[in-house]
Write a protein that holds these residues in place. Sequence first.
Motif, PDB file in Angstrom:
ATOM      1  N   LYS A  51       0.792  -1.162   0.014  1.00 26.90           N
ATOM      2  CA  LYS A  51       0.077   0.148  -0.062  1.00 26.90           C
ATOM      3  C   LYS A  51       0.823   1.144   0.094  1.00 26.90           C
ATOM      4  N   TYR A  54       0.877   8.385   2.172  1.00 30.41           N
ATOM      5  CA  TYR A  54       0.833   9.900   1.613  1.00 30.41           C
ATOM      6  C   TYR A  54       2.071  10.307   1.419  1.00 30.41           C
ATOM      7  N   ARG A  80      -9.101   9.243  -9.590  1.00 35.47           N
ATOM      8  CA  ARG A  80      -8.876   9.613  -7.952  1.00 35.47           C
ATOM      9  C   ARG A  80      -7.564   8.637  -7.640  1.00 35.47           C
ATOM     10  N   CYS A  83      -6.917   6.025  -4.510  1.00 38.66           N
ATOM     11  CA  CYS A  83      -8.289   5.661  -3.877  1.00 38.66           C
ATOM     12  C   CYS A  83      -9.111   4.579  -4.275  1.00 38.66           C
ATOM     13  N   ARG A  87      -6.843   2.420  -1.039  1.00 37.48           N
ATOM     14  CA  ARG A  87      -7.472   2.788   0.011  1.00 37.48           C
ATOM     15  C   ARG A  87      -7.015   4.143   0.598  1.00 37.48           C
ATOM     16  N   LEU A  88      -6.444   4.899  -0.119  1.00 45.41           N
ATOM     17  CA  LEU A  88      -6.024   6.335   0.548  1.00 45.41           C
ATOM     18  C   LEU A  88      -7.446   7.106   0.321  1.00 45.41           C
ATOM     19  N   GLU A  89      -7.492   8.121   1.395  1.00 45.19           N
ATOM     20  CA  GLU A  89      -8.653   9.004   1.492  1.00 45.19           C
ATOM     21  C   GLU A  89      -8.635   9.943   0.369  1.00 45.19           C
ATOM     22  N   TRP A  90      -9.794  10.252  -0.549  1.00 43.62           N
ATOM     23  CA  TRP A  90      -9.696  11.420  -1.269  1.00 43.62           C
ATOM     24  C   TRP A  90      -9.822  12.837  -0.759  1.00 43.62           C
ATOM     25  N   SER A  91     -10.422  13.050   0.291  1.00 44.37           N
ATOM     26  CA  SER A  91     -10.170  14.277   0.977  1.00 44.37           C
ATOM     27  C   SER A  91      -8.672  14.762   1.178  1.00 44.37           C
ATOM     28  N   LYS A  92      -7.929  13.539   1.707  1.00 49.15           N
ATOM     29  CA  LYS A  92      -6.317  14.003   1.990  1.00 49.15           C
ATOM     30  C   LYS A  92      -5.674  14.033   0.594  1.00 49.15           C
ATOM     31  N   SER A  94      -7.198  14.864  -2.339  1.00 47.84           N
ATOM     32  CA  SER A  94      -7.364  15.956  -3.248  1.00 47.84           C
ATOM     33  C   SER A  94      -6.779  17.268  -2.561  1.00 47.84           C
TER      34      SER A  94
END
Length: 128
Positions: A51, A54, A80, A83, A87-92, A94
């Motif tokens: 994985k 960030y 995206r 994500c 499984r990374l968070e899109w909010s982070k 973006s």
Amino acid sequence: MGAGIAVMFKRKFGGVAELKEQKKLTGQCAVLTRDKRFVYYLITKKKASQKPTYDSLRQSLEDMKSHCLKNGVTRISIPRIGCGLDRLEWSKVSEMLKQIFKCTNISITVYSLPQKTENTVMMENMRR
């Protein structure tokens, strides 16, 4: 490049040997030139089963930005990134994109597959 959207890119653009010859490391960006445009491959992990972090994504995006600035790229279209299967968070992610590209004239368009299509693609790729 064995799962997720990378499989679609591999089918569409080929160039696996060309990418490997670049000997890029985690945190870098490999580049193919196709039809007068660049296709960027962010190297965010050593093996497909791992994985990304960030931090590795940030480093890869910074490397891509450098290439864009050196080569006059002003528009990027991306999925995206990180994500789906990763499984990374899109909010982070973006927010990271905004921060990295804020002082450039590079416009980024983000595309999303419809949820049903994305789930189907992910399930098909996980079976391989």
